[in-house]
Design a protein around this motif. Structure first.
Motif: not given
Ligand code: ADP
Ligand code: MG
Length: 525
Positions: A32, A25, A51-57, A27-29, A7, A308, A93
């Motif tokens: 990220q 967290f 894709q969804t759930g990959t930490g875009k927020t 490691k960065p996804s 990070f 999520d 978030e």
């Molecule tokens: P997206 O918008 O891509 O669908 P989210 O931003 O909602 O994904 O993130 C999905 C989940 O993963 C959330 O609970 C978030 O806190 C978690 N998350 C995000 N980045 C990381 C990371 N680097 N390591 C572990 N968990 C993470």
């Protein structure tokens, strides 16, 4: 303590790292990794796809926090999202990553506008909201975007699917020319590309390397079932699982309602989720699912989008989605966080071509399997009952019933008494006839598959020998193997789609140098 070096290398400050550490967290996804340095360091617009759930927020949230900390009480960043849930989720978030370095508020329809207006007036740097409500606030003069420097379109594909394009364009008019636009989306349909062309300044496209298998821990299976047998197929799958915790996708709201009602009637802990269900109810349903009060959620793609929930044991495609990307998207909800998940697709004859397409576009390996037989499911249930009984015996939880047991065996043999008791308690669960017969059918596919075989001339193979080698294991006729190509170290053959499945299954355990001996050939590209 973890160092969070990966990070740090993205250019994030120690304060940000502290918040990341507190979030847990490590490691960065991938998304990220590629977006954070660009948003922090370069003055460009971006289009980011993952894709969804990959930490875009956090991918846009962390840079926003870094950039706007200490800036005065003007709105620096606006995040548009398609639904109220996502507004709340994204805002939470950001707030948790900010640790009070900046302030954010979520605004959406269905909640008092004056309360939202008051919260904005108190001073926030980031507003997260749905297009309709943001536009209302702008028209009323309750939201001022004159100082906006980052405009984020989150889940952009879904916003367009939900018909927010006019609202988004209207909102654009309230924003200054000099700003950066960041677009995040799970899929990139043409409409997004068009929107980007119109409103963004030579955006940089950032995409998670698609060759990285994002569905790595998801076992992908399909079953051939008639449309009318799908419900019974589903109950078999749920019943044979020790701990089913799954999301079942249907195409329409009506399909969701019909399936959910049937499941409830059969005694399953299921609830449905789709756009027509009130927000309050949707939130309740989600909370119950998260807490595992219910273990089955039946949903449409739109309703499930962006929510999520991880750790699902199963994702079931009751029917195939409209497009291949949605398939990846759906199944990406299982097999996460290092846990094995299973994605199951029901394929009716009419859906067969679509399955072929999905396999090709997504380069997925979706295996054909045979549905568990009623006898097997009943056997599994019997084992479960025995386990529960042994548990009662171990815990001596039976003492209140000893008197009754003595009465019963005073006039019957213990076997007879016990068997009768089991029948009384479990008959309804243990009848094989509860499971309707599911007729198997073969889809007549003209499609063929190219297979790679890890044996070649060096192994003494010739086309003839290769064909014999395969037919020793599986019953397919010689003239069904086409296009045999034998090279020094390996060979290729072409067989029908169905024969390919049979061959792959039969050779699943044959290895050469630790790798499967026969695999689908990589598409020639
Ligand atoms: P997206 O918008 O891509 O669908 P989210 O931003 O909602 O994904 O993130 C999905 C989940 O993963 C959330 O609970 C978030 O806190 C978690 N998350 C995000 N980045 C990381 C990371 N680097 N390591 C572990 N968990 C993470
Ligand atoms: Mg998101």
């Amino acid at each position: 303590m973890e160092t969070l070096d990966e990070f740090r290398q993205l250019g994030l400050s120690e304060k940000a790292l502290e918040a990341i550490r507190n979030k847990g967290f490590e490691k960065p996804s991938p998304i990220q990794k590629i977006t954070i340095p660009v948003i922090l360091g370069e003055d460009v617009d971006i289009i980011a796809q993952a894709q969804t759930g990959t930490g875009k927020t956090a991918a846009f949230g962390l840079p926003i926090i870094e950039k706007f900390e200490g800036k005065s009480d003007v709105i620096n960043a606006l995040v548009l999202v398609p639904t109220r849930e996502l507004a709340l989720q994204d805002c939470d978030e950001i707030v948790s990553l900010a640790e009070k370095r900046i302030y954010a508020v979520a605004v959406y329809g269905g909640q008092s506008i004056s309360e939202q207006k008051r919260r904005i007036k108190k001073g926030v740097q980031v507003v997260v909201g749905t297009p309709g409500r943001i536009l209302d606030l702008l028209k009323r003069g309750d939201l001022n975007l004159d100082n906006l420097s980052m405009f984020v379109l989150d889940e952009a594909d879904e916003m367009l699917n939900m018909g927010f394009i006019d609202d988004i364009e209207a909102i654009m008019k309230y924003t200054p020319k000099e700003k950066r636009t960041l677009l995040f989306s799970a899929t990139m349909p043409d409409r997004i590309v068009k929107l980007a062309k119109k409103y963004m300044k030579s955006p940089k496209k950032l995409e998670v390397d698609k060759t990285q298998p994002t569905t790595g821990l998801t076992d992908q299976i399909y079953f051939e079932v008639r449309e009318s047998d799908k419900f019974d197929a589903l109950t078999r799958i749920i019943d044979i699982e020790p701990e089913f915790y799954g999301l079942i996708f249907c195409r329409t709201r009506n399909d969701v309602d019909v399936l959910n009602t049937k499941l409830i009637e059969r005694g399953y802990a299921s609830e449905g989720l789709h756009g027509e269900i009130t927000q309050a109810q949707r939130e309740k349903t989600l909370a119950r699912f998260r807490k595992r009060y219910i273990n089955i959620l039946v949903a449409t793609d739109v309703a499930a989008r962006g929510i999520d929930i991880v750790d699902l044991s199963h994702v079931i495609n009751y029917s195939l989605p409209q497009d291949a990307e949605s398939y990846i998207h759906r199944i990406g909800r299982t097999g996460r966080a290092g846990k094995q998940g299973t994605a199951i697709t029901f394929v009716s004859a009419a859906e067969y071509r679509k399955l072929n397409y999905v396999q090709k576009v997504t380069k997925s390996n979706i295996r054909k399997e045979i549905l568990p037989a009623a006898e097997d499911i009943v056997a599994v249930k019997k084992e479960k009952i025995k386990d529960e009984l042994f548990d009662i015996i171990k815990k001596k939880a039976y003492t209140d019933y000893l008197g009754m047991a003595e009465d019963l065996i005073a006039i019957n043999s213990p076997e007879v008494a016990l068997a009768s008791l089991l029948r009384l308690a479990f008959k309804s669960q243990l009848e094989v006839s509860n499971y309707q017969e599911i007729r198997t059918f073969r889809v007549d596919t003209k499609g063929t598959t190219r297979l790679f075989i890890g044996l070649g001339k060096k192994d003494g193979m010739t086309p003839r020998k290769l064909s014999e080698f395969i037919r020793k294991e599986v019953k397919i006729s010689d003239n069904h193997i086409d296009d045999i190509l034998v090279r020094d170290d390996f060979s290729f053959i072409t067989v029908s789609f169905t024969d390919a499945e049979v061959i792959l299954k039969a050779f699943a355990r044959h290895k050469s140098d630790g790798k499967p001996l026969i695999t689908k050939a990589k598409p020639r590209s």
